[in-house]
Motif scaffolding. Structure first.
Motif, mmCIF file in Angstrom:
data_model
loop_
_atom_site.group_PDB
_atom_site.id
_atom_site.type_symbol
_atom_site.label_atom_id
_atom_site.label_comp_id
_atom_site.label_asym_id
_atom_site.label_seq_id
_atom_site.Cartn_x
_atom_site.Cartn_y
_atom_site.Cartn_z
ATOM 1 N N HIS A 175 -26.521 -11.495 -65.126
ATOM 2 C CA HIS A 175 -26.983 -11.866 -66.510
ATOM 3 C C HIS A 175 -26.075 -11.983 -67.765
ATOM 4 O O HIS A 175 -24.937 -11.233 -67.389
ATOM 5 C CB HIS A 175 -28.103 -10.817 -66.846
ATOM 6 N N ASP A 176 -25.956 -13.068 -68.623
ATOM 7 C CA ASP A 176 -25.167 -13.005 -69.668
ATOM 8 C C ASP A 176 -25.693 -12.303 -70.822
ATOM 9 O O ASP A 176 -26.601 -12.323 -71.352
ATOM 10 C CB ASP A 176 -25.224 -14.648 -69.981
ATOM 11 N N CYS A 177 -24.734 -11.252 -71.130
ATOM 12 C CA CYS A 177 -25.158 -10.584 -72.152
ATOM 13 C C CYS A 177 -25.507 -11.056 -73.635
ATOM 14 O O CYS A 177 -26.366 -10.432 -74.251
ATOM 15 C CB CYS A 177 -24.182 -9.242 -72.484
ATOM 16 N N LYS B 237 -23.415 -5.425 -89.172
ATOM 17 C CA LYS B 237 -23.219 -5.433 -87.516
ATOM 18 C C LYS B 237 -22.375 -6.402 -87.255
ATOM 19 O O LYS B 237 -22.679 -7.753 -87.054
ATOM 20 C CB LYS B 237 -24.482 -5.433 -86.797
ATOM 21 N N LEU B 238 -21.082 -6.317 -86.865
ATOM 22 C CA LEU B 238 -20.119 -7.049 -86.221
ATOM 23 C C LEU B 238 -20.368 -7.271 -84.634
ATOM 24 O O LEU B 238 -20.573 -6.341 -84.006
ATOM 25 C CB LEU B 238 -18.524 -6.578 -86.459
ATOM 26 N N VAL B 239 -20.533 -8.671 -84.508
ATOM 27 C CA VAL B 239 -20.699 -9.089 -82.952
ATOM 28 C C VAL B 239 -19.640 -9.779 -82.233
ATOM 29 O O VAL B 239 -19.759 -10.907 -82.788
ATOM 30 C CB VAL B 239 -22.140 -9.315 -82.775
ATOM 31 N N GLY B 240 -18.609 -9.350 -81.696
ATOM 32 C CA GLY B 240 -17.499 -10.000 -81.186
ATOM 33 C C GLY B 240 -18.117 -10.680 -79.911
ATOM 34 O O GLY B 240 -18.191 -9.960 -78.984
ATOM 35 N N ILE B 241 -18.363 -12.024 -79.827
ATOM 36 C CA ILE B 241 -18.894 -12.799 -78.528
ATOM 37 C C ILE B 241 -17.642 -13.288 -77.762
ATOM 38 O O ILE B 241 -16.621 -13.384 -78.174
ATOM 39 C CB ILE B 241 -19.646 -13.976 -79.232
ATOM 40 N N SER B 242 -18.123 -13.312 -76.431
ATOM 41 C CA SER B 242 -16.922 -13.799 -75.384
ATOM 42 C C SER B 242 -15.491 -12.985 -75.452
ATOM 43 O O SER B 242 -14.556 -13.641 -75.638
ATOM 44 C CB SER B 242 -16.531 -15.386 -75.816
ATOM 45 N N SER B 243 -15.684 -11.722 -75.555
ATOM 46 C CA SER B 243 -14.534 -10.922 -75.707
ATOM 47 C C SER B 243 -13.776 -10.819 -74.321
ATOM 48 O O SER B 243 -14.186 -11.362 -73.146
ATOM 49 C CB SER B 243 -15.016 -9.285 -75.951
ATOM 50 N N MET C 6 -11.458 -11.577 -71.463
ATOM 51 C CA MET C 6 -10.683 -12.962 -71.059
ATOM 52 C C MET C 6 -11.982 -14.048 -70.783
ATOM 53 O O MET C 6 -11.816 -14.791 -69.777
ATOM 54 C CB MET C 6 -9.952 -12.674 -69.898
ATOM 55 N N ALA C 7 -13.075 -13.706 -71.247
ATOM 56 C CA ALA C 7 -13.907 -14.642 -71.097
ATOM 57 C C ALA C 7 -14.014 -16.162 -71.209
ATOM 58 O O ALA C 7 -14.582 -16.822 -70.592
ATOM 59 C CB ALA C 7 -15.346 -14.162 -71.851
ATOM 60 N N TYR C 8 -12.946 -16.468 -72.261
ATOM 61 C CA TYR C 8 -12.676 -17.943 -72.581
ATOM 62 C C TYR C 8 -11.844 -18.412 -71.351
ATOM 63 O O TYR C 8 -11.636 -19.563 -71.356
ATOM 64 C CB TYR C 8 -12.236 -18.086 -73.616
ATOM 65 N N GLY C 9 -11.327 -17.588 -70.444
ATOM 66 C CA GLY C 9 -10.411 -17.957 -69.352
ATOM 67 C C GLY C 9 -9.523 -18.913 -69.521
ATOM 68 O O GLY C 9 -8.532 -18.776 -69.927
ATOM 69 N N GLU C 10 -9.907 -20.238 -69.068
ATOM 70 C CA GLU C 10 -8.960 -21.478 -69.070
ATOM 71 C C GLU C 10 -8.322 -21.716 -70.526
ATOM 72 O O GLU C 10 -7.511 -22.452 -70.466
ATOM 73 C CB GLU C 10 -9.664 -22.548 -68.214
ATOM 74 N N LEU C 11 -9.062 -21.398 -71.554
ATOM 75 C CA LEU C 11 -8.560 -21.549 -73.127
ATOM 76 C C LEU C 11 -7.048 -20.655 -73.189
ATOM 77 O O LEU C 11 -6.661 -21.116 -74.421
ATOM 78 C CB LEU C 11 -9.698 -21.359 -74.118
ATOM 79 N N GLY C 12 -6.844 -19.647 -72.308
ATOM 80 C CA GLY C 12 -5.722 -19.060 -72.527
ATOM 81 C C GLY C 12 -5.469 -18.227 -73.486
ATOM 82 O O GLY C 12 -6.538 -17.540 -74.213
ATOM 83 N N PRO C 13 -4.206 -17.606 -73.704
ATOM 84 C CA PRO C 13 -3.940 -16.582 -74.373
ATOM 85 C C PRO C 13 -4.425 -16.647 -75.742
ATOM 86 O O PRO C 13 -4.509 -15.634 -76.534
ATOM 87 C CB PRO C 13 -2.135 -16.403 -74.551
ATOM 88 N N THR C 14 -4.669 -17.965 -76.721
ATOM 89 C CA THR C 14 -4.993 -17.858 -78.032
ATOM 90 C C THR C 14 -6.415 -17.478 -78.093
ATOM 91 O O THR C 14 -6.768 -16.920 -79.333
ATOM 92 C CB THR C 14 -5.039 -19.284 -78.535
ATOM 93 N N LEU D 72 -19.254 -8.108 -76.678
ATOM 94 C CA LEU D 72 -20.055 -8.775 -75.688
ATOM 95 C C LEU D 72 -19.347 -9.788 -75.003
ATOM 96 O O LEU D 72 -18.542 -10.491 -75.772
ATOM 97 C CB LEU D 72 -21.321 -9.282 -76.191
ATOM 98 N N SER D 73 -19.233 -9.799 -73.661
ATOM 99 C CA SER D 73 -18.816 -10.912 -73.017
ATOM 100 C C SER D 73 -19.834 -12.143 -72.655
ATOM 101 O O SER D 73 -20.914 -12.170 -73.025
ATOM 102 C CB SER D 73 -18.369 -10.296 -71.695
ATOM 103 N N ARG D 74 -19.330 -13.033 -72.265
ATOM 104 C CA ARG D 74 -20.204 -14.322 -71.664
ATOM 105 C C ARG D 74 -20.000 -14.259 -70.265
ATOM 106 O O ARG D 74 -20.700 -15.276 -69.606
ATOM 107 C CB ARG D 74 -19.587 -15.438 -72.492
#
Length: 318
Positions: A11-13, A108-114, A116-124, A169-171
């Protein structure tokens, strides 16, 4: 509680976050969402359709994102400020410090795709510093739920908490670990598996991997305690001290740098109260390269078998 891990039902949180936020908004007209051109990645499409007048999209302007959230809170609204965690915490750290934490604003701060969830988009786009940046700020609870159930419970808690918080939260899809009636309690760890030989501590996307690692260790005759440490600040010192004294060794695993994150927070408690051998698994102080989150976690020694091997080696130091 021994929790079996299913690999066939992930499941995607973010879905649990969005569904819970929509329900809260239907119940309370003060609930608003603020995002940085991230309606899609924050899963706010349905929220926008249901409550168009309560979604503020500031565009790619994270400092404004946080400032507007603070202003809405000061005006009596209940803002959930959503954005990619790497940009929310990196670009707007000063605003989070001054407008949210120092001001104790009810945002309420919600950090999405925390992580290394963006994977191929790399270090930035990797967000492997956000625990370190946020957990040092007073008045700001830092929370990384382990599954959709804990995510929904944490969002519910946040809506009724009188003050700011940061939800990470991750994706990346994860299996259910907690019971459907789980109630999130700030600063309380969940024991997912009992054990007396070593303790594995994780949160977010790593929790289910540590449960699998414990199962591997059990097959070797090693009984590992597993703690889901969703709250990084305030951290559950009682559970950590008990783990140190009762199992004699602790392994932490996190989708974050080993510097300043969950492992560091646990080590601070251990060294002050009950020093035992520890191993911190995470990104080893480098810029993580491109690749899927699953691939990178494995590469950095956080496959379940690697976590189990780290624990087995650590026990030899007891």
């Amino acid at each position: 509680m021994n929790a079996p891990v299913s690999t066939s039902n992930l499941h995607d949180c973010r879905d649990a976050f969005a569904t819970t936020l929509e329900r809260l908004a239907a119940e309370d007209a003060k609930v608003v969402a603020v995002c940085n051109d991230s309606v899609g990645s924050s899963k706010l499409g349905d929220f926008k359709a249901k409550f168009p007048e309560r979604l503020v999209n500031v565009g790619i302007a994270e400092q404004n994102l946080v400032g507007i959230g603070a202003g809405l809170a000061n005006g009596g609204r209940l803002p959930f400020v959503c954005g990619a965690s790497c940009f929310l915490t990196g670009r707007a750290l000063e605003q989070i410090k001054a407008d949210i934490s120092y001001s104790n604003a009810n945002v309420k701060l919600v950090g999405i795709s925390s992580g290394m969830a963006y994977g191929e988009l790399g270090p930035t786009h990797h967000s492997i510093e956000d625990f370190a940046w946020t957990r040092v700020l007073p008045n700001l609870p830092v929370i990384a739920p382990c599954d959709r159930i804990e995510t929904a419970a944490a969002v519910e808690w946040a809506a009724h908490y009188a003050g700011p918080c940061f939800l990470r939260l991750s994706r990346v899809g994860v299996p259910d670990l907690l019971p459907e009636d789980h109630e999130f309690v700030l600063g309380r760890a969940n024991v997912l598996r009992q054990g007396s030989d070593v303790t594995l501590i994780a949160n977010g996307t790593l929790t289910h991997r540590t449960v699998k690692a414990a199962e591997i260790l059990a097959s070797r005759g090693i009984e590992a305690r597993v703690l889901n440490m969703a709250t990084v600040r305030p951290i559950d010192e009682e559970a950590i001290v008990a783990a140190a004294r009762e199992t004699g060794a602790i392994v932490t695993a996190e989708e974050h740098s080993i510097f300043g994150g969950l492992g560091s927070a646990v080590a601070e408690v251990v060294v002050d109260n009950a020093p035992v051998p520890m191993k911190r698994l995470g990104v080893p102080g480098i810029y993580a390269p491109t690749g899927s989150a699953e691939f990178l976690l494995d590469e950095f020694g956080m496959a379940p078998s690697a976590i189990a091997d780290a624990a087995a080696s650590l026990i030899m130091r007891k």
